[in-house]
Design an enzyme around this catalytic site. Structure first.
Site, PDB file in Angstrom:
ATOM      1  N   CYS A 140       0.851  -1.187   0.000  1.00  0.00           N
ATOM      2  CA  CYS A 140       0.000   0.000   0.000  1.00  0.00           C
ATOM      3  C   CYS A 140       0.897   1.250   0.000  1.00  0.00           C
ATOM      4  CB  CYS A 140      -0.952  -0.071   1.191  1.00  0.00           C
ATOM      5  SG  CYS A 140      -2.193   1.224   1.301  1.00  0.00           S
ATOM      6  N   HIS A 187      -7.837  -4.162  -3.499  1.00  0.00           N
ATOM      7  CA  HIS A 187      -6.761  -3.524  -2.763  1.00  0.00           C
ATOM      8  C   HIS A 187      -6.547  -4.257  -1.434  1.00  0.00           C
ATOM      9  CE1 HIS A 187      -4.076  -0.141  -2.048  1.00  0.00           C
ATOM     10  NE2 HIS A 187      -4.481  -0.165  -0.790  1.00  0.00           N
ATOM     11  N   ASP A 195      -9.004  -3.228  -7.746  1.00  0.00           N
ATOM     12  CA  ASP A 195      -8.581  -2.285  -6.708  1.00  0.00           C
ATOM     13  C   ASP A 195      -9.387  -0.993  -6.828  1.00  0.00           C
ATOM     14  OD1 ASP A 195      -7.091  -0.364  -5.156  1.00  0.00           O
ATOM     15  OD2 ASP A 195      -5.348  -1.686  -5.291  1.00  0.00           O
TER      16      ASP A 195
END
Length: 228
Positions: free
Chosen positions: A123, A197, A170
């Site tokens: 991330c 995600h 995502d």
């Protein structure tokens, strides 16, 4: 307070500007085959990140996960519920992003006792791993998982071997961004998965075990080729 039982321990790192931050350090049994600097999501060096570090240590790597929020708030450990997300975003907005390379560099120095150093990030950390690959100070290789800022950083190119992982569903990183990264970095292996995600994080609702397992298999093969 920490959750669960960790294999490693918290240590202190001193950056080049004299600022001290914490880091989680996990060591393998026996001599390390190489080293990893593990870069967190926006939720801090929490129980999940420590589990990831422990897992890589179980694969033979010395792992250092710097606490990248320590300059603005020490000992951040957030969960993944709806209430945690605004707090995480607010912390990122308070960070002096110009200082992050100093903290990553301090972690690279500490990890180098284990041999060649790869940076692996998730991330926010995935974007920072890309930055580390482009600066390459003390870094041999890098792995980025769903780094949302990579598509905005393509004016910089990696100086070391790099692989990237993205989810095809995502909500934060559209596939057009992944396509732009592929076009700009034709020599970089870029893998996509039938997932969203955060698919690697077993504490998130978006966790996808098959995708996480395949990405880990590719990551470990890449690390074996690049750092040992």
């Amino acid at each position: 307070m920490k959750e669960g039982s960790d294999m490693g321990q918290m240590i202190k790192l001193t950056a080049a500007d004299g600022v001290t931050i914490g880091a989680y350090k996990a060591e393998p049994d026996g001599a390390p085959r190489g080293a990893i600097v593990l870069l967190q999501e926006i939720f801090g060096v929490n129980a999940h990140i420590r589990r990831v570090a422990d897992r890589f240590a179980g694969d033979g790597y010395l792992v250092v996960a710097p606490a990248l929020f320590d300059r603005v708030e020490p000992d951040v450990e957030l969960g993944y519920d709806a209430e945690a997300f605004p707090s995480a975003v607010a912390l990122v907005q308070r960070v002096d992003h110009a200082k992050k390379p100093l903290d990553v560099a301090a972690a690279v120095t500490a990890a180098s006792e284990g041999g060649k150093v790869a940076v692996v990030g998730y991330c926010w950390g995935g974007s920072l791993a890309y930055d580390a690959a482009c600066s390459a100070a003390g870094v041999t290789a890098a792995v980025g998982y769903y780094g949302g800022n990579i598509a905005k950083s393509l004016d910089r190119t990696p100086k070391v071997p790099l692989i990237l992982h993205f989810g095809e569903h995502d909500d934060h990183i559209p596939l057009r961004d992944v396509d732009a990264i592929r076009a700009a970095l034709p020599d970089v292996p870029i893998y996509t998965y039938d997932a969203g995600h955060g698919f690697n994080c077993d504490a998130r609702a978006s966790f996808d075990a098959p995708s996480a397992a395949k990405a880990l298999e590719r990551t470990l093969a890449f690390l074996s080729e690049t750092v040992g």
